[in-house]
Design a protein around this motif. Sequence first.
Motif, mmCIF file in Angstrom:
data_model
loop_
_atom_site.group_PDB
_atom_site.id
_atom_site.type_symbol
_atom_site.label_atom_id
_atom_site.label_comp_id
_atom_site.label_asym_id
_atom_site.label_seq_id
_atom_site.Cartn_x
_atom_site.Cartn_y
_atom_site.Cartn_z
ATOM 1 N N HIS A 160 0.600 -1.397 0.000
ATOM 2 C CA HIS A 160 0.152 0.040 -0.007
ATOM 3 C C HIS A 160 0.967 1.192 -0.036
ATOM 4 C CE1 HIS A 160 -2.902 3.232 1.687
ATOM 5 N NE2 HIS A 160 -3.816 2.457 0.903
ATOM 6 N N LEU A 212 1.856 2.362 -3.412
ATOM 7 C CA LEU A 212 0.808 2.864 -4.349
ATOM 8 C C LEU A 212 0.910 4.240 -4.388
ATOM 9 C CD1 LEU A 212 -1.985 0.078 -3.596
ATOM 10 C CD2 LEU A 212 -0.283 0.127 -5.501
ATOM 11 N N ASP A 213 0.319 4.942 -5.358
ATOM 12 C CA ASP A 213 0.016 6.626 -5.496
ATOM 13 C C ASP A 213 -1.470 6.807 -5.033
ATOM 14 O OD1 ASP A 213 0.206 9.097 -5.832
ATOM 15 O OD2 ASP A 213 0.061 9.014 -8.016
ATOM 16 N N ILE A 214 -1.730 6.499 -3.836
ATOM 17 C CA ILE A 214 -3.193 6.955 -3.247
ATOM 18 C C ILE A 214 -3.200 8.190 -3.103
ATOM 19 C CG2 ILE A 214 -4.890 6.402 -1.693
ATOM 20 C CD1 ILE A 214 -3.958 3.906 -3.352
ATOM 21 N N ARG A 215 -4.520 8.915 -3.883
ATOM 22 C CA ARG A 215 -4.396 10.386 -3.837
ATOM 23 C C ARG A 215 -6.003 10.691 -3.242
ATOM 24 N NH1 ARG A 215 -3.047 8.289 -8.534
ATOM 25 N NH2 ARG A 215 -4.650 8.335 -10.131
ATOM 26 N N MET A 221 -12.222 3.647 -7.346
ATOM 27 C CA MET A 221 -11.016 3.364 -6.806
ATOM 28 C C MET A 221 -9.679 3.545 -7.878
ATOM 29 S SD MET A 221 -11.887 -0.607 -5.587
ATOM 30 C CE MET A 221 -10.190 -0.834 -5.622
ATOM 31 N N ARG A 226 -8.589 6.958 -7.633
ATOM 32 C CA ARG A 226 -7.896 7.376 -6.263
ATOM 33 C C ARG A 226 -6.483 7.036 -6.185
ATOM 34 N NH1 ARG A 226 -10.245 8.027 -1.188
ATOM 35 N NH2 ARG A 226 -8.067 8.249 -0.759
ATOM 36 N N GLY A 227 -6.179 5.746 -7.347
ATOM 37 C CA GLY A 227 -4.942 5.452 -7.583
ATOM 38 C C GLY A 227 -4.828 4.029 -7.309
ATOM 39 N N TYR A 228 -6.063 3.172 -6.623
ATOM 40 C CA TYR A 228 -5.784 1.904 -6.628
ATOM 41 C C TYR A 228 -5.782 1.009 -7.529
ATOM 42 C CZ TYR A 228 -7.079 2.813 -1.741
ATOM 43 O OH TYR A 228 -6.891 3.105 -0.353
ATOM 44 N N ASP A 288 -5.697 -4.200 -1.225
ATOM 45 C CA ASP A 288 -5.190 -3.153 -1.031
ATOM 46 C C ASP A 288 -6.120 -2.037 -0.389
ATOM 47 O OD1 ASP A 288 -3.056 -3.691 -2.546
ATOM 48 O OD2 ASP A 288 -4.057 -3.131 -4.451
ATOM 49 N N LEU A 332 -14.732 5.972 0.011
ATOM 50 C CA LEU A 332 -13.687 6.011 -1.198
ATOM 51 C C LEU A 332 -13.742 7.695 -1.627
ATOM 52 C CD1 LEU A 332 -13.732 2.937 -3.357
ATOM 53 C CD2 LEU A 332 -11.783 3.815 -1.915
ATOM 54 N N ASP A 377 -13.064 9.623 2.162
ATOM 55 C CA ASP A 377 -12.439 8.976 3.156
ATOM 56 C C ASP A 377 -13.476 9.445 4.395
ATOM 57 O OD1 ASP A 377 -9.187 9.407 2.339
ATOM 58 O OD2 ASP A 377 -10.401 7.729 2.248
#
Length: 213
Positions: A65, A68-71, A111, A114-116, A127, A173, A176
């Motif tokens: 995780h 990952l580029d979660i934004r 998802m 968001r970068g998933y 993830d 998502l 948040d």
Amino acid sequence: MTAVAWVAVVIVAVLVILAVGYLVSARNRRRHLQDRFGPEYERAVRESDSRKEAEQELLAREERHATLDIRPLDPQTREQYARKWAEVQERFVDAPGFAVTEADALVTAVMAERGYPTDEFEQRLSDLSVAHATTLDHYRKAHDVSSRAARQEATTEELRQAMVHYRALFQELLGDGADAPRHDHTDDATYATDGYDGTSTNGHHADVRKAQR
């Protein structure tokens, strides 16, 4: 006391300190994983051969995780997705199976936004579990119904429940759980009853629109 005896005492003391340190470290790691993964921690333990193996798996999820580029979504994108969800929600009244399929696709789209990674369902679960463990079971249940809906094997009640489950993860998502715009029902009880029984009367359409305001 002889030199050999002193060496033995020192060795024993060091071993005791190392053992205590290991136990404290293991306890802290376990508490961290339980707090981070919630119900997913116990699920992982049940599905693994040992608690240690389960904890190693959860730690590996955290490591992946972190790469990952979660934004977060920008306000305009959140608003667009919220409107799309409201549209899907309205279509449920006339075409529940189709709406559930759309809901699944919409959650997957958010998802990806968001970068998933979204290639494999099991990897999606892995993830998502790091940051969205509390709503992950909703996703499992909804996806199962969606798969059966594609084969026309799901009842209207199951489809209604699937929409409730998808909504739980979708809202999380979207923002948040903090500042996402709310374009649908204010609670699951309302969402689960008003206008979601598969009928297509004008009254039910009105109920859906009223519940969304």
